[in-house]
Scaffold this motif. Sequence first.
Motif, PDB file in Angstrom:
ATOM      1  N   ALA A 174      46.738  34.898  47.956  1.00 15.73           N
ATOM      2  CA  ALA A 174      48.020  35.612  47.952  1.00 15.73           C
ATOM      3  C   ALA A 174      49.188  34.640  48.109  1.00 15.73           C
ATOM      4  N   VAL A 175      49.013  33.677  49.004  1.00 15.21           N
ATOM      5  CA  VAL A 175      50.070  32.672  49.193  1.00 15.21           C
ATOM      6  C   VAL A 175      50.228  31.821  47.938  1.00 15.21           C
ATOM      7  N   SER A 176      49.113  31.377  47.372  1.00 19.50           N
ATOM      8  CA  SER A 176      49.150  30.516  46.183  1.00 19.50           C
ATOM      9  C   SER A 176      49.787  31.224  44.989  1.00 19.50           C
ATOM     10  N   LEU A 177      49.385  32.475  44.734  1.00 21.80           N
ATOM     11  CA  LEU A 177      49.938  33.207  43.595  1.00 21.80           C
ATOM     12  C   LEU A 177      51.412  33.524  43.796  1.00 21.80           C
ATOM     13  N   SER A 178      51.784  33.834  45.027  1.00 20.84           N
ATOM     14  CA  SER A 178      53.193  34.137  45.304  1.00 20.84           C
ATOM     15  C   SER A 178      54.075  32.918  45.052  1.00 20.84           C
ATOM     16  N   VAL A 179      53.602  31.756  45.474  1.00 20.75           N
ATOM     17  CA  VAL A 179      54.361  30.515  45.244  1.00 20.75           C
ATOM     18  C   VAL A 179      54.508  30.243  43.752  1.00 20.75           C
ATOM     19  N   ARG A 180      53.460  30.569  42.956  1.00 21.76           N
ATOM     20  CA  ARG A 180      53.493  30.336  41.518  1.00 21.76           C
ATOM     21  C   ARG A 180      54.198  31.446  40.746  1.00 21.76           C
ATOM     22  N   GLY A 181      54.622  32.485  41.439  1.00 19.15           N
ATOM     23  CA  GLY A 181      55.306  33.583  40.773  1.00 19.15           C
ATOM     24  C   GLY A 181      54.383  34.482  39.982  1.00 19.15           C
ATOM     25  N   MET A 182      53.101  34.567  40.359  1.00 19.78           N
ATOM     26  CA  MET A 182      52.127  35.399  39.656  1.00 19.78           C
ATOM     27  C   MET A 182      51.938  36.732  40.372  1.00 19.78           C
ATOM     28  N   ARG A 183      51.319  37.676  39.675  1.00 15.38           N
ATOM     29  CA  ARG A 183      51.108  39.017  40.187  1.00 15.38           C
ATOM     30  C   ARG A 183      49.937  39.048  41.165  1.00 15.38           C
ATOM     31  N   LEU A 184      50.089  39.879  42.216  1.00 18.34           N
ATOM     32  CA  LEU A 184      49.021  40.059  43.177  1.00 18.34           C
ATOM     33  C   LEU A 184      48.170  41.280  42.861  1.00 18.34           C
ATOM     34  N   LEU A 185      48.753  42.270  42.186  1.00 17.95           N
ATOM     35  CA  LEU A 185      48.019  43.477  41.818  1.00 17.95           C
ATOM     36  C   LEU A 185      47.797  43.510  40.315  1.00 17.95           C
ATOM     37  N   PRO A 186      46.762  44.209  39.856  1.00 20.46           N
ATOM     38  CA  PRO A 186      46.440  44.204  38.421  1.00 20.46           C
ATOM     39  C   PRO A 186      47.581  44.706  37.551  1.00 20.46           C
ATOM     40  N   ARG A 187      47.720  44.113  36.382  1.00 24.72           N
ATOM     41  CA  ARG A 187      48.686  44.584  35.403  1.00 24.72           C
ATOM     42  C   ARG A 187      48.250  45.948  34.869  1.00 24.72           C
ATOM     43  N   GLY A 188      49.219  46.829  34.641  1.00 26.79           N
ATOM     44  CA  GLY A 188      48.906  48.142  34.088  1.00 26.79           C
ATOM     45  C   GLY A 188      48.950  49.263  35.095  1.00 26.79           C
ATOM     46  N   GLY A 189      49.253  48.954  36.364  1.00 24.13           N
ATOM     47  CA  GLY A 189      49.380  50.003  37.359  1.00 24.13           C
ATOM     48  C   GLY A 189      48.051  50.633  37.733  1.00 24.13           C
ATOM     49  N   MET A 190      48.110  51.925  38.110  1.00 22.80           N
ATOM     50  CA  MET A 190      46.931  52.627  38.601  1.00 22.80           C
ATOM     51  C   MET A 190      45.828  52.740  37.556  1.00 22.80           C
ATOM     52  N   SER A 191      46.204  52.740  36.277  1.00 21.98           N
ATOM     53  CA  SER A 191      45.195  52.856  35.220  1.00 21.98           C
ATOM     54  C   SER A 191      44.260  51.652  35.180  1.00 21.98           C
ATOM     55  N   ALA A 192      44.717  50.514  35.752  1.00 19.92           N
ATOM     56  CA  ALA A 192      43.893  49.302  35.766  1.00 19.92           C
ATOM     57  C   ALA A 192      42.976  49.239  36.987  1.00 19.92           C
ATOM     58  N   TYR A 193      43.154  50.145  37.953  1.00 20.78           N
ATOM     59  CA  TYR A 193      42.401  50.061  39.201  1.00 20.78           C
ATOM     60  C   TYR A 193      40.906  50.348  39.044  1.00 20.78           C
ATOM     61  N   PRO A 194      40.487  51.324  38.235  1.00 19.17           N
ATOM     62  CA  PRO A 194      39.035  51.526  38.082  1.00 19.17           C
ATOM     63  C   PRO A 194      38.308  50.275  37.604  1.00 19.17           C
ATOM     64  N   GLY A 195      38.885  49.597  36.592  1.00 20.80           N
ATOM     65  CA  GLY A 195      38.290  48.350  36.110  1.00 20.80           C
ATOM     66  C   GLY A 195      38.309  47.270  37.176  1.00 20.80           C
ATOM     67  N   ALA A 196      39.394  47.223  37.968  1.00 24.94           N
ATOM     68  CA  ALA A 196      39.492  46.235  39.039  1.00 24.94           C
ATOM     69  C   ALA A 196      38.453  46.493  40.124  1.00 24.94           C
ATOM     70  N   PHE A 197      38.223  47.766  40.452  1.00 21.55           N
ATOM     71  CA  PHE A 197      37.189  48.096  41.442  1.00 21.55           C
ATOM     72  C   PHE A 197      35.798  47.742  40.921  1.00 21.55           C
TER      73      PHE A 197
ATOM     74  N   GLU B 103      45.057  35.176  38.399  1.00 29.73           N
ATOM     75  CA  GLU B 103      45.312  36.552  38.824  1.00 29.73           C
ATOM     76  C   GLU B 103      44.019  37.365  38.818  1.00 29.73           C
ATOM     77  N   LEU B 104      43.215  37.147  37.789  1.00 27.16           N
ATOM     78  CA  LEU B 104      41.949  37.877  37.680  1.00 27.16           C
ATOM     79  C   LEU B 104      40.994  37.476  38.795  1.00 27.16           C
ATOM     80  N   GLN B 105      40.967  36.204  39.118  1.00 24.10           N
ATOM     81  CA  GLN B 105      40.128  35.734  40.219  1.00 24.10           C
ATOM     82  C   GLN B 105      40.555  36.382  41.528  1.00 24.10           C
ATOM     83  N   PHE B 106      41.873  36.448  41.753  1.00 24.50           N
ATOM     84  CA  PHE B 106      42.385  37.065  42.975  1.00 24.50           C
ATOM     85  C   PHE B 106      42.054  38.559  43.010  1.00 24.50           C
TER      86      PHE B 106
END
Length: 348
Positions: free
Chosen positions: A64-87, A201-204
């Motif tokens: 979270a610290v590393s991605l924030s410093v790099r200006g990357m997203r912490l949550l999946p792109r696409g909002g709630m619709s991306a959460y099933p795939g993320a889970f 981002e995907l790894q996180f």
Amino acid sequence: MGNPNKLSDLDPAGATSSWLVLNVIVWFCSSIIFNITAAKLLSILPDAEDMTVLELLVTVVVGAVSLSVRGMRLLPRGGMSAYPGAFCLGTLHLVNCRSFVYSLQFIPTALAQTIRATNPIWVVTITSVVMGRSYSFPVMASLAPLVLGFAMTTGAEPSSLANPRGLVAAIFSVNAQVGVNLLGQKRLSTAVRGEFPHAFELQFTSCLFALAVLLPIWLGTGGAARLAGHWEIADPGARWQILSLTVIDGVLYFVEQNASFAALKGFQPLTFAVIDTLRRLSIVVVAGFCVQGTVVTASKAGGILLVMLGGLWFAYARELENRPRKSPQGENVLKEMKGVGRAAAAAA
């Protein structure tokens, strides 16, 4: 004008090569030390599940610290619709971690890592059965030394036969890792709102949702109370060992994953496969044989060698299979692709 003292200004190719060499060294060292610290941490915690929770927690915080410093997203792109795939990705990641850690309670690191090196067997099996892919004869033939080496190493390790739970867990782990890779490749190649997710981002996401799945289970089964009780009865030296190994283990896991991705970007697939095979061999030799004192026998050494050579053969066969065949049409396509690439470079 750039600083003339910079290596990248004097010799960009040399700077890139030096960076890749440094990255490979970091990748090897972090992998070896991670396997050593993971085994030590497992031996001083009351339950393997506690180790997985702590490892994922530290990795998520560092990520979270590393991605924030790099200006990357912490949550999946696409909002709630991306959460099933993320889970789903997180669950597979969790099965991989839990199964591997569980296997270390019954089999040595050397055998567990050798089984993970048989990855091509499970890739071909899963993609053939589930996805209907077909492979050429050279690719299928490359699996023969992997299967033979797998049989030799497991047969030469008494613990794997006396208590097969570790062996089954290690096989579950490598299959879950195949699932993570296949799902991850699909998500990396799918644009969301015109943007492709970054591999970091995907790894996180994988680690974050693995923790989200495990944490309620761990709390609900008394994991927090168990770990707190263990902490209370531990002396100051043991507490420091738990704390330091937890932080080192989580940080090394994060560093290893990032170094792996950087190497994947910097090398051709076949070169990457060779380096990765040597990395796994170094883990087996240093972490397994030298540090943990696993006894080396001719059967074990021969089986490990066959697995490593089979992995290299598989990578080479896949490389040949994926190369575009030479034909007038193919050459024209390659010329057009090069032309597009030069135009894009000029526009940039």
